[in-house]
Design an enzyme around this catalytic site. Structure first.
Site, PDB file in Angstrom:
ATOM      1  N   GLU A  90       0.789  -1.175  -0.046  1.00 52.35           N
ATOM      2  CA  GLU A  90       0.093  -0.080   0.105  1.00 52.35           C
ATOM      3  C   GLU A  90       0.769   1.102   0.051  1.00 52.35           C
ATOM      4  OE1 GLU A  90      -2.592  -0.197   3.267  1.00 52.35           O
ATOM      5  OE2 GLU A  90      -3.415  -2.153   2.683  1.00 52.35           O
ATOM      6  N   CYS A 110       4.663  -7.448   7.988  1.00 49.64           N
ATOM      7  CA  CYS A 110       5.468  -7.134   9.367  1.00 49.64           C
ATOM      8  C   CYS A 110       5.344  -7.911  10.076  1.00 49.64           C
ATOM      9  CB  CYS A 110       4.914  -5.672   9.576  1.00 49.64           C
ATOM     10  SG  CYS A 110       5.746  -4.964  11.205  1.00 49.64           S
ATOM     11  N   CYS A 114       2.570  -5.494  16.577  1.00 44.48           N
ATOM     12  CA  CYS A 114       1.415  -4.415  17.153  1.00 44.48           C
ATOM     13  C   CYS A 114       0.383  -4.640  17.243  1.00 44.48           C
ATOM     14  CB  CYS A 114       1.964  -3.142  16.802  1.00 44.48           C
ATOM     15  SG  CYS A 114       3.629  -2.559  16.888  1.00 44.48           S
ATOM     16  N   CYS A 117      -2.403  -2.455  14.797  1.00 42.67           N
ATOM     17  CA  CYS A 117      -1.986  -2.460  13.267  1.00 42.67           C
ATOM     18  C   CYS A 117      -2.402  -3.599  12.596  1.00 42.67           C
ATOM     19  CB  CYS A 117      -0.578  -2.305  13.127  1.00 42.67           C
ATOM     20  SG  CYS A 117       0.104  -2.039  11.542  1.00 42.67           S
ATOM     21  N   CYS A 331      -2.753   1.790   7.663  1.00 41.98           N
ATOM     22  CA  CYS A 331      -1.980   0.921   6.970  1.00 41.98           C
ATOM     23  C   CYS A 331      -2.582  -0.644   6.972  1.00 41.98           C
ATOM     24  CB  CYS A 331      -0.665   1.028   7.775  1.00 41.98           C
ATOM     25  SG  CYS A 331       0.216   2.569   7.611  1.00 41.98           S
TER      26      CYS A 331
END
Length: 343
Positions: A90, A110, A114, A117, A331
Site C-alpha cells: 500500500e 510485518c 503491534c 495495526c 496501514c
C-alpha cells in the site's frame, strides 16, 4: 535473477554501461529516464541496440495499481501496487498546504506484531527492494499527476527491520539526478529497534526520525507492542537521546490514542516525565479501527485533555488530522481485504 536498473545509483549505471562499451554521457541519459518511470521503449535518445542489450541484462518492472481509492472528503489517494512477484503493498498520497506527501511501505507484511495495526496480521512475507520503494514514490506521482514533495516511511512494514535496503532507497530518492527529494522532507518511522536507531544516528542523515512510542511505561507497551520486551521504554528513550546528540534533529513520537489503554491523565503526566529534557514533538493519533482488534479510539475529550497536559508541561503536541477514513487509508487494511478476496 536480473538486477533492476532503477535500484542502481548513477555511478553503478555508469560502470555497467562502461563494461558494455558505451560512452560516459550515456549514463546520465539513462539514469534520467529511469527516474522518470520510463520503459525501454520510451528512451528515444538511447540507441535501440543498447536498449535491446539492457533488456537482456536488466529488469525494468513497473508496478501495477490493482486498487486505487480516492477520498471524497479530502482527496487522499490510496494505492495497492502489485509487485513483480504478485505480492501487493500500500501507498497513500496525502495533500497538505505545504505540498503532497506520500506514505510508503518498506516490507510486504510485518513481523513486529503491534496489537493495533493491520499490517502485521499474517506476519512478514518479504522485505522490499530499494527500487520497489522508489517505484511507490515515482509511480504514485505519475499516476496522480501530483508532484511529491515529502515522503514518510510509515506504511506496511518496519523500515529499520529492512535497514540496508531502506538506506539504499534514501540514497536513490535523494539523488540530484533523480527525484531529488530532500532528506529534510523525509520521515522514517520505527517501533523502536534500538541497535538500528544507533546505526541510523551514525549516518547523520537530516531526515526526521518518528518513534512509535504509544505508551508511557513498560506495562502498557508490553501489552500492545511486543518489541518492548526486547527494548523497553527507557532503553528506547536512551537511544533517542543518543540520536539527538549525534544529529541535532528533534525526534517525533507517535502516540496512538487508545480508549482505556493509554489515554488517561496519569498516562499523559507519566509521558511528560519520560520526555523531560529531550527535544521532542508528540504526534497524537486517533486510533484507526482494525476489524480483527478489540481496541477502540479515544474520545475527542480524552485526546484534547492529553494534549493539554503535554503542552502545559512544555512538550509540543499536535493531534494528527485524520485523512482518507472513507477509503481504508490506515496501514494494511486495503492489502488485507484484497488478499482475502483473492484467497
Amino acid at each position: 535473477m536480473k538486477r533492476d536498473l532503477r535500484g542502481m545509483t548513477l555511478p553503478e549505471v555508469a560502470e555497467a554501461l562502461k563494461t558494455m562499451g558505451q560512452p560516459a554521457f550515456r549514463a546520465k541519459q539513462l539514469y534520467t529516464w529511469l527516474h522518470k518511470g520510463a520503459g525501454y521503449e520510451d528512451m528515444t535518445n538511447i540507441p535501440k541496440t543498447l536498449r535491446e542489450a539492457l533488456t537482456t541484462e536488466y529488469d525494468l518492472y513497473r508496478p501495477t495499481p490493482v486498487r486505487r481509492q480516492e477520498s471524497a472528503r479530502d482527496g487522499t489517494i490510496k494505492y495497492l501496487w502489485q509487485l513483480a512477484d504478485g505480492n501487493c503493498v500500500e501507498t497513500v498520497l496525502m495533500r497538505y498546504h505545504y505540498g503532497n506527501t506520500v506514505c510508503i511501505s518498506s516490507e510486504v507484511g510485518c513481523r513486529m506484531g503491534c496489537a493495533f495495526c493491520a499490517s502485521t496480521i499474517g506476519g512478514l512475507v518479504r522485505r522490499l527492494e530499494p527500487h520497489e520503494m522508489l517505484d511507490e514514490v515515482l509511480f504514485t506521482q505519475l499516476d496522480s499527476g501530483l508532484e511529491i514533495s515529502h515522503i514518510v516511511l510509515m506504511g506496511i512494514g518496519e523500515p529499520l527491520d529492512n535497514f540496508d535496503k531502506v538506506m539504499r532507497f534514501l540514497e536513490l530518492v535523494n539523488s540530484p539526478e533523480g527525484m531529488n527529494i530532500s532528506m529534510r522532507h523525509i520521515s522514517l518511522s520505527t517501533c523502536g529497534l534500538v541497535p538500528k536507531i544507533d546505526a541510523l544516528a551514525e549516518r547523520k542523515l537530516q531526515l526526521t526520525l518518528s518513534v512509535s512510542l504509544h505508551a508511557p511505561n513498560d506495562e502498557i507497551r508490553n501489552r500492545i507492542m511486543p518489541v518492548n520486551q526486547a527494548y523497553d521504554v527507557e532503553t528506547l528513550l536512551s537511544a533517542c537521546r543518543r540520536y539527538y546528540a549525534a544529529t541535532s534533529r528533534r525526534i517525533s513520537f507517535e502516540y496512538a490514542m487508545i480508549d482505556g489503554v493509554n489515554d488517561s491523565a496519569d498516562n499523559a503526566k507519566e509521558l511528560l516525565r519520560r520526555l523531560k529534557g529531550l527535544p521532542a514533538h508528540v504526534n497524537l493519533i486517533p486510533l484507526n479501527r482494525v476489524e480483527e482488534s478489540p481496541l477502540v479510539p479515544s474520545t475527542k475529550a480524552a485526546v484534547e485533555r492529553f494534549q493539554k497536559i503535554l503542552e502545559d508541561g512544555g512538550v509540543s503536541a499536535t493531534v494528527r488530522r485524520t485523512l482518507g477514513g472513507d477509503i481504508d487509508a490506515s496501514c494494511g487494511q486495503l492489502r488485507r481485504k484484497y488478499t482475502q478476496q483473492k484467497g
